[in-house]
Design an enzyme around this catalytic site. Structure first.
Site, PDB file in Angstrom:
ATOM      1  N   HIS A 198      -6.284  -7.042  -0.734  1.00 44.04           N
ATOM      2  CA  HIS A 198      -6.461  -5.607  -0.955  1.00 44.04           C
ATOM      3  C   HIS A 198      -5.624  -5.148  -2.149  1.00 44.04           C
ATOM      4  CE1 HIS A 198      -6.935  -6.484   3.414  1.00 44.04           C
ATOM      5  NE2 HIS A 198      -8.078  -5.879   3.174  1.00 44.04           N
ATOM      6  N   ASP A 243      -2.655 -10.353  -2.623  1.00 48.70           N
ATOM      7  CA  ASP A 243      -3.246  -9.894  -1.360  1.00 48.70           C
ATOM      8  C   ASP A 243      -4.709  -9.503  -1.608  1.00 48.70           C
ATOM      9  OD1 ASP A 243      -2.127  -8.505   1.502  1.00 48.70           O
ATOM     10  OD2 ASP A 243      -3.899  -7.528   0.640  1.00 48.70           O
ATOM     11  N   HIS A 260       0.819  -1.227   0.000  1.00 47.42           N
ATOM     12  CA  HIS A 260       0.000   0.000   0.000  1.00 47.42           C
ATOM     13  C   HIS A 260       0.849   1.272   0.000  1.00 47.42           C
ATOM     14  CE1 HIS A 260      -3.679  -2.220   0.395  1.00 47.42           C
ATOM     15  NE2 HIS A 260      -3.337  -2.762   1.547  1.00 47.42           N
ATOM     16  N   ASP A 306      -4.560 -12.822   3.087  1.00 46.77           N
ATOM     17  CA  ASP A 306      -5.752 -12.276   3.755  1.00 46.77           C
ATOM     18  C   ASP A 306      -6.996 -12.385   2.887  1.00 46.77           C
ATOM     19  OD1 ASP A 306      -4.806 -10.390   1.970  1.00 46.77           O
ATOM     20  OD2 ASP A 306      -4.634  -8.777   3.438  1.00 46.77           O
TER      21      ASP A 306
HETATM   22  C1  SP5 Z   1      -1.101  -5.107   3.886  1.00 42.34           C
HETATM   23  C2  SP5 Z   1      -2.572  -5.177   4.143  1.00 42.34           C
HETATM   24  O1  SP5 Z   1      -3.161  -6.247   4.042  1.00 42.34           O
HETATM   25  N1  SP5 Z   1      -3.197  -4.069   4.551  1.00 42.34           N
HETATM   26  C3  SP5 Z   1      -4.600  -4.077   4.769  1.00 42.34           C
HETATM   27  C4  SP5 Z   1      -5.075  -2.875   5.472  1.00 42.34           C
HETATM   28  C5  SP5 Z   1      -6.530  -2.966   5.760  1.00 42.34           C
HETATM   29  N2  SP5 Z   1      -6.842  -2.122   6.832  1.00 42.34           N
HETATM   30  C6  SP5 Z   1      -8.202  -1.818   7.119  1.00 42.34           C
HETATM   31  C7  SP5 Z   1      -9.063  -3.015   7.217  1.00 42.34           C
HETATM   32  C8  SP5 Z   1     -10.412  -2.667   7.724  1.00 42.34           C
HETATM   33  C9  SP5 Z   1     -11.278  -3.866   7.653  1.00 42.34           C
HETATM   34  N3  SP5 Z   1     -12.480  -3.743   8.351  1.00 42.34           N
HETATM   35  C10 SP5 Z   1     -13.072  -5.029   8.543  1.00 42.34           C
HETATM   36  C11 SP5 Z   1     -14.179  -4.963   9.504  1.00 42.34           C
HETATM   37  C12 SP5 Z   1     -14.616  -6.356   9.908  1.00 42.34           C
HETATM   38  N4  SP5 Z   1     -13.949  -6.785  11.096  1.00 42.34           N
HETATM   39 ZN    ZN Z   2      -4.232  -7.026   2.510  1.00 41.37          ZN
END
Ligand code: SP5
Ligand code: ZN
Length: 343
Positions: free
Chosen positions: A198, A196, A161, A285
């Protein structure tokens, strides 16, 4: 497969991230790495080697000098401002639309200038930990260059990111991009495949104007998945980079039946590009039980993924990205790497 890992990752041990209107326990913690190390040991991988030190030059090929200086000095400046009782530096303001993207002297303003979320605190040990992760990725790249057919950089904090002068999403230095650029600088034709959950917004942005390096990301559709503001299918690169970025967003809840064709499309593009080197941004993830996932892969799917990537028969560097289901994150990672090796 050589594994590169530094215990310095644990110098970055965030306590919190901001989510849903409150500070919650951080997902991105040193425990992730302990779990992966244990699983690799159980799966018969060799003991990890300590990364070599590559200095700042390879970082400066990807990141701005002012950004690196900011990361290095941010926590001391935060402590100067707030005293000793505040172990985590978070921004509280951002130069969003209509405001000027400028860098005032105040640390509060600099934090907001350089990040895009409130999930990524800077701690006293963040800088040395981030450096150790970049060095692990570079050491993996060096192993490939010395003739290894694969290597795994167990990097933490993650990187995909982070852009040239932007941190966020638990990422500070873009380990994957730094290693890919280093390999490129040695004359290799590099493709980056980011699996990943994301979108790898930082990696995409770093290489967006370049046609000499291919970037591909398979991820949860940003309409409903973090990082929301990048990662759509119509982002194909610009200028000389037109056509050298491929985003394969998948609807929330997607399982292997949707993931597998996207991965086939990605691998076909790597082949068509004529890559001689593959860098995989390995986030696990996208797992059905991951606490931040919007995809729903199952355990056995990670073995399928590894085998499909291995079928490319390219020198391949895996760089660890996300994966937060602590009880399973090690086994999932080991599945990808073992199947890649045909085991
Ligand atoms: C490197 C990487 O995988 N970064 C990911 C960052 C994501 N951060 C925010 C995630 C928010 C997810 N909210 C989920 C709510 C349900 N528990
Ligand atoms: Zn991620």
């Amino acid at each position: 497969m050589q594994v590169f890992h530094s215990p310095d990752h644990a110098l970055h041990a965030p306590l919190h991230e901001f989510e849903g209107g409150r500070l919650i326990p951080a997902y991105e913690t040193p425990k992730r790495i302990d779990a992966i190390l244990a699983a690799l040991r159980d799966a018969g991988f060799p003991a990890p080697a300590a990364p070599a030190h590559f200095g700042h030059e390879p970082l400066l090929r990807v990141h701005g000098a002012a950004f690196l200086d900011f990361l290095k000095t941010a926590f001391p400046r935060w402590r100067e401002r707030h005293g000793d009782g505040r172990p985590e530096a978070f921004p509280s303001q951002f130069p969003a639309r209509t405001l000027r993207a400028m860098q005032p002297d105040e640390i509060e303003a600099l934090l907001g200038y350089y990040t895009f979320d409130m999930a990524t605190p800077i701690l006293e040990g963040t800088w040395p930990a981030a450096i150790s992760a970049a060095n692990a990725a570079l050491s993996g790249a060096q192993a490939l260059h010395r003739g290894a057919s694969s290597a795994f950089a167990l990097a933490r904090p993650p990187g995909h990111h982070a852009a040239g002068d932007l941190y966020g999403g638990y990422c500070f230095l873009n380990n994957t991009a730094i290693a890919a650029q280093w390999l490129h600088d040695l004359g290799r034709r590099v493709a980056i495949l980011d699996v990943d959950c994301h979108h790898g917004n930082g990696t995409q942005t770093i290489f967006y104007g370049r046609g000499d390096l291919l970037t591909i990301s398979i991820h949860g559709d940003p309409r409903t998945t973090y990082p929301f503001y990048l990662g759509y299918a119509d982002e194909r690169g610009e200028g000389a980079g037109d056509g050298a970025n491929l985003n394969l967003p998948l609807p929330a809840g997607s399982m292997w039946d949707a993931y597998s064709p996207a991965l086939e499309t990605a691998l076909a593009r790597v082949r068509a590009f004529g890559a001689d080197t593959l860098v995989v941004a390995l986030g696990v993830d996208n797992y059905r039980h991951d606490p931040v996932s919007t995809l729903a892969l199952d355990d056995a799917d990670y073995s399928r993924m590894g085998a499909m990537i291995g079928a490319l028969k390219l020198p391949t560097l895996f760089v660890m990205e996300g994966g937060y289901a602590i009880p399973q994150v090690g086994a999932l990672t080991a599945r990808v790497l073992s199947s890649f090796l045909g085991r």
